[in-house]
Design a protein around this motif. Structure first.
Motif, PDB file in Angstrom:
ATOM      1  N   PRO A  86      51.733  -0.654 -23.810  1.00 37.32           N
ATOM      2  CA  PRO A  86      50.399  -1.066 -24.247  1.00 37.32           C
ATOM      3  C   PRO A  86      49.345  -0.761 -23.193  1.00 37.32           C
ATOM      4  O   PRO A  86      49.601  -0.815 -21.990  1.00 37.32           O
ATOM      5  CB  PRO A  86      50.552  -2.572 -24.457  1.00 37.32           C
ATOM      6  CG  PRO A  86      51.720  -2.967 -23.611  1.00 37.32           C
ATOM      7  CD  PRO A  86      52.636  -1.791 -23.601  1.00 37.32           C
ATOM      8  N   ALA A  87      48.145  -0.433 -23.661  1.00 38.25           N
ATOM      9  CA  ALA A  87      47.043  -0.104 -22.759  1.00 38.25           C
ATOM     10  C   ALA A  87      45.713  -0.395 -23.435  1.00 38.25           C
ATOM     11  O   ALA A  87      45.591  -0.313 -24.666  1.00 38.25           O
ATOM     12  CB  ALA A  87      47.109   1.359 -22.342  1.00 38.25           C
ATOM     13  N   ASP A  88      44.749  -0.775 -22.607  1.00 40.26           N
ATOM     14  CA  ASP A  88      43.378  -0.954 -23.082  1.00 40.26           C
ATOM     15  C   ASP A  88      42.509   0.259 -22.755  1.00 40.26           C
ATOM     16  O   ASP A  88      41.512   0.519 -23.437  1.00 40.26           O
ATOM     17  CB  ASP A  88      42.754  -2.186 -22.425  1.00 40.26           C
ATOM     18  CG  ASP A  88      43.558  -3.452 -22.658  1.00 40.26           C
ATOM     19  OD1 ASP A  88      43.893  -3.723 -23.829  1.00 40.26           O
ATOM     20  OD2 ASP A  88      43.871  -4.157 -21.676  1.00 40.26           O
ATOM     21  N   GLY A  93      42.503   3.289 -29.461  1.00 43.81           N
ATOM     22  CA  GLY A  93      41.425   2.374 -29.789  1.00 43.81           C
ATOM     23  C   GLY A  93      40.496   2.017 -28.643  1.00 43.81           C
ATOM     24  O   GLY A  93      39.436   1.421 -28.866  1.00 43.81           O
ATOM     25  N   GLY A  94      40.862   2.374 -27.422  1.00 44.07           N
ATOM     26  CA  GLY A  94      40.025   2.039 -26.274  1.00 44.07           C
ATOM     27  C   GLY A  94      39.421   3.275 -25.639  1.00 44.07           C
ATOM     28  O   GLY A  94      39.542   4.388 -26.145  1.00 44.07           O
ATOM     29  N   PRO A  95      38.764   3.091 -24.489  1.00 42.39           N
ATOM     30  CA  PRO A  95      38.158   4.230 -23.795  1.00 42.39           C
ATOM     31  C   PRO A  95      39.215   5.193 -23.255  1.00 42.39           C
ATOM     32  O   PRO A  95      40.270   4.781 -22.767  1.00 42.39           O
ATOM     33  CB  PRO A  95      37.383   3.577 -22.648  1.00 42.39           C
ATOM     34  CG  PRO A  95      37.234   2.140 -23.031  1.00 42.39           C
ATOM     35  CD  PRO A  95      38.438   1.811 -23.838  1.00 42.39           C
ATOM     36  N   VAL A  96      38.903   6.497 -23.333  1.00 46.48           N
ATOM     37  CA  VAL A  96      39.730   7.557 -22.750  1.00 46.48           C
ATOM     38  C   VAL A  96      38.797   8.476 -21.974  1.00 46.48           C
ATOM     39  O   VAL A  96      37.804   8.954 -22.531  1.00 46.48           O
ATOM     40  CB  VAL A  96      40.476   8.379 -23.827  1.00 46.48           C
ATOM     41  CG1 VAL A  96      41.313   9.467 -23.167  1.00 46.48           C
ATOM     42  CG2 VAL A  96      41.344   7.494 -24.693  1.00 46.48           C
ATOM     43  N   VAL A 127      32.754   1.599 -18.109  1.00 40.70           N
ATOM     44  CA  VAL A 127      33.972   0.894 -18.502  1.00 40.70           C
ATOM     45  C   VAL A 127      34.421  -0.001 -17.351  1.00 40.70           C
ATOM     46  O   VAL A 127      34.747   0.488 -16.266  1.00 40.70           O
ATOM     47  CB  VAL A 127      35.097   1.882 -18.889  1.00 40.70           C
ATOM     48  CG1 VAL A 127      36.379   1.126 -19.215  1.00 40.70           C
ATOM     49  CG2 VAL A 127      34.667   2.745 -20.065  1.00 40.70           C
ATOM     50  N   ASP A 128      34.424  -1.289 -17.576  1.00 40.72           N
ATOM     51  CA  ASP A 128      34.865  -2.248 -16.568  1.00 40.72           C
ATOM     52  C   ASP A 128      36.380  -2.403 -16.679  1.00 40.72           C
ATOM     53  O   ASP A 128      36.899  -2.852 -17.699  1.00 40.72           O
ATOM     54  CB  ASP A 128      34.165  -3.594 -16.786  1.00 40.72           C
ATOM     55  CG  ASP A 128      34.516  -4.613 -15.704  1.00 40.72           C
ATOM     56  OD1 ASP A 128      35.240  -4.257 -14.755  1.00 40.72           O
ATOM     57  OD2 ASP A 128      34.060  -5.770 -15.827  1.00 40.72           O
ATOM     58  N   ASN A 132      32.696  14.661  -9.447  1.00 41.79           N
ATOM     59  CA  ASN A 132      33.828  13.749  -9.259  1.00 41.79           C
ATOM     60  C   ASN A 132      33.379  12.489  -8.523  1.00 41.79           C
ATOM     61  O   ASN A 132      33.289  12.465  -7.289  1.00 41.79           O
ATOM     62  CB  ASN A 132      34.944  14.446  -8.487  1.00 41.79           C
ATOM     63  CG  ASN A 132      35.706  15.436  -9.330  1.00 41.79           C
ATOM     64  OD1 ASN A 132      36.775  15.138  -9.857  1.00 41.79           O
ATOM     65  ND2 ASN A 132      35.147  16.630  -9.487  1.00 41.79           N
ATOM     66  N   THR A 133      33.132  11.447  -9.294  1.00 43.60           N
ATOM     67  CA  THR A 133      32.655  10.186  -8.721  1.00 43.60           C
ATOM     68  C   THR A 133      33.652   9.060  -8.959  1.00 43.60           C
ATOM     69  O   THR A 133      33.292   7.880  -8.915  1.00 43.60           O
ATOM     70  CB  THR A 133      31.301   9.802  -9.329  1.00 43.60           C
ATOM     71  OG1 THR A 133      31.451   9.632 -10.752  1.00 43.60           O
ATOM     72  CG2 THR A 133      30.244  10.864  -9.049  1.00 43.60           C
ATOM     73  N   TYR A 134      34.891   9.395  -9.219  1.00 39.16           N
ATOM     74  CA  TYR A 134      35.901   8.364  -9.487  1.00 39.16           C
ATOM     75  C   TYR A 134      36.093   7.469  -8.254  1.00 39.16           C
ATOM     76  O   TYR A 134      35.823   7.882  -7.121  1.00 39.16           O
ATOM     77  CB  TYR A 134      37.225   9.003  -9.908  1.00 39.16           C
ATOM     78  CG  TYR A 134      37.824   9.981  -8.917  1.00 39.16           C
ATOM     79  CD1 TYR A 134      38.556   9.528  -7.820  1.00 39.16           C
ATOM     80  CD2 TYR A 134      37.688  11.355  -9.084  1.00 39.16           C
ATOM     81  CE1 TYR A 134      39.117  10.405  -6.904  1.00 39.16           C
ATOM     82  CE2 TYR A 134      38.243  12.245  -8.181  1.00 39.16           C
ATOM     83  CZ  TYR A 134      38.961  11.764  -7.104  1.00 39.16           C
ATOM     84  OH  TYR A 134      39.515  12.642  -6.197  1.00 39.16           O
ATOM     85  N   PRO A 135      36.547   6.237  -8.450  1.00 35.77           N
ATOM     86  CA  PRO A 135      36.768   5.339  -7.314  1.00 35.77           C
ATOM     87  C   PRO A 135      37.731   5.960  -6.298  1.00 35.77           C
ATOM     88  O   PRO A 135      38.773   6.504  -6.657  1.00 35.77           O
ATOM     89  CB  PRO A 135      37.389   4.100  -7.963  1.00 35.77           C
ATOM     90  CG  PRO A 135      36.910   4.136  -9.383  1.00 35.77           C
ATOM     91  CD  PRO A 135      36.838   5.589  -9.737  1.00 35.77           C
ATOM     92  N   GLY A 136      37.345   5.895  -5.038  1.00 33.70           N
ATOM     93  CA  GLY A 136      38.197   6.423  -3.980  1.00 33.70           C
ATOM     94  C   GLY A 136      38.063   7.907  -3.735  1.00 33.70           C
ATOM     95  O   GLY A 136      38.779   8.456  -2.889  1.00 33.70           O
TER      96      GLY A 136
END
Length: 485
Positions: A331-333, A156-159, A169-170, A52-56
């Motif tokens: 909507p989401a990227d 269509g984007g990153p999941v 993923v920025d 688990n290296t997610y931000p925070g």
């Protein structure tokens, strides 16, 4: 028969190099009775604190309590240690005790060989090893749970799941959809909110929160950690008392829980000016029924003008966003899944076969159970760490693991002395399980559906008492509770 280990070193195979595996390895290092092999599918030690290296990412238990009493931490940069500190701590403990886990190696199956009185472990690389004692230390929070949302694969984007954070993923300037409001989301949402263009948080149920009294440790405090390890004992004692009080409120004395409600309400009123949003963030279930979050920046993050909290159920994911039951498309990227872990499948995907080919997952089809959360009837020389009913709704799992490690060390010593192979008596396990379920049935955890419970409602994860009680009940390994198969 190899299983009669009297006068020889017991071969112990530990599956998992997280807190449980490293702790047991450290306690047994240099032992003249045990030869320990630690195996882990990852490429380094740390378990969930490596994955688990997610931000925070950080611990929600103060660091002085979230560490072994026999290995004081000196890595802590804050009262609530961030993920890199905890990983460095585990790496140091492993190095100081000269533990050299066999990494990049997953145990696919374990079979009890009745003729040899030993376990055969089949490994992902096609190899196999033999051990007299098997100790699964896989944890309850090691397998990310992906939600079954129609159309998720068409996006269509990153999941990605928060436990498998894609750092390539920025998120800067992106529209980000977050599914879930559990403990991980409570940490990573405030950490990313400043850099995203828009954030949509899909909430199924609002979490209860208490403030996080976090602070950085200055140079002097960190020096004292290194030079005076005993200096942490007052803080360790204070936080143990704090969490034990919470445990009493969740299990026996509901009158102790109002302070949690008051703290949540006061923080909500102070940090969220909008009345409609405050209503969305007020839980509709008893405090403690689900894991209580600890954060002072979750509410301010959700109150930002570019953040939307959606409480309508998700109907589907489309190529360009998330559609809710009211037919609104958001909507989401990027989609981040903060949907927790598969907590009730304790050893999956590893399969464990006892005498006669009995499979442990079949035995646990109605819900996992084990004496003291450690031993299962019919599975000789098998001792679990962080097994069924050993999670704490309020407290430190490291404290619980240390109790289990001491118990397992005694069991191994008994086997080395010729007592084994050992299998817990069915009536002993049954009596313990009946007590657990009776006590859990009177706890706050029956008031809602959570990761503590199976689909049938059985509570398989939590311990119904205090950490202190568990320490007392695991202090002495009683060979009379076991039989030879």
């Amino acid at each position: 028969m190899r299983g009669d280990c009297a006068g020889s070193r017991v071969r112990v195979a530990v599956v998992g190099a997280g807190f449980g595996g490293i702790g047991l390895g450290a306690v047994l290092s240099g032992s003249d009775t045990a030869e320990v092999t630690i195996l882990d599918k990852a490429d380094g030690v740390g378990g969930v604190w490596r994955a688990n290296t997610y931000p925070g990412a950080a611990c929600d238990v103060p660091s002085h309590l979230y560490s072994f009493s026999f290995a004081p931490g000196r890595e802590w940069t804050r009262r609530f240690a961030p993920q890199p500190d905890i990983l460095r701590y585990l790496e140091r403990v492993a190095a100081e005790h000269r533990l050299e886990p066999r990494l990049g190696t997953e145990v696919t199956e374990a079979h009890w060989d009745e003729g040899r009185g030993a376990w055969r472990l089949d490994l992902s690389d096609g190899d196999s090893i033999e051990a007299d004692v098997l100790v699964p230390a896989c944890g309850q929070l090691s397998r990310p749970a992906a939600p079954r949302i129609p159309g998720l694969e068409t996006f269509g984007g990153p999941v990605f799941h928060s436990a498998e954070w894609d750092h390539d993923v920025d998120l800067t300037g992106k529209r980000v959809a977050v599914v879930g409001t559990g403990a991980s989301a409570i940490q990573f949402v405030p950490a990313i909110v400043e850099r995203v263009a828009a954030l949509t948080v899909f909430q199924r149920s609002a979490p209860w929160l208490i403030p996080k009294p976090d602070r950085p440790y200055g140079r002097l405090a960190r020096a004292l950690q290194r030079l005076v390890p005993a200096g942490r004992l007052p803080a360790r004692g204070f936080w143990a008392l704090f969490f034990e009080t919470g445990a009493l409120g969740f299990t026996r004395f509901p009158l102790l829980t109002p302070p949690f409600r008051w703290a949540h309400g006061a923080m909500l009123r102070r940090q969220v000016p909008d009345a409609a949003l405050r209503a969305k963030l007020q839980p509709d279930y008893p405090v403690g029924c689900k894991r209580v979050g600890i954060s002072s920046d979750w509410f301010p993050a959700l109150a930002r003008p570019h953040v939307d909290v959606v409480t309508d159920a998700i109907a589907a994911v489309t190529p360009t966003g998330v559609r809710t039951a009211d037919r609104t498309e958001h909507p989401a990227d990027v989609i981040v899944l903060g949907t927790g872990f598969a907590t009730s499948d304790f050893l999956a995907p590893m399969k464990v076969f006892g005498p006669g080919g009995a499979e442990l997952s079949d035995r646990w089809r109605e819900g996992a159970r084990a004496h003291l959360g450690i031993a299962v009837p019919g599975f000789p020389n098998l001792f679990l760490l962080y097994g069924p009913n050993t999670n704490v709704g309020s407290g430190s799992i490291v404290h619980m693991l240390e109790s289990q490690i001491a118990y397992v060390r005694q069991a191994i010593a008994a086997i080395a002395g010729g007592a084994g192979p050992l299998s817990v008596r069915p009536e002993v396990e049954s009596r313990f399980d009946t007590e657990m379920q009776d006590r859990l049935g009177r706890s706050v955890w029956t008031g809602c559906q959570s990761w503590y419970r199976t689909e049938t409602g059985r509570i398989v994860n939590n311990w119904p008492g205090l950490m202190r009680e568990y320490r007392r009940r695991t202090a002495r390994f009683d060979a009379e509770e076991y039989e030879r198969p």
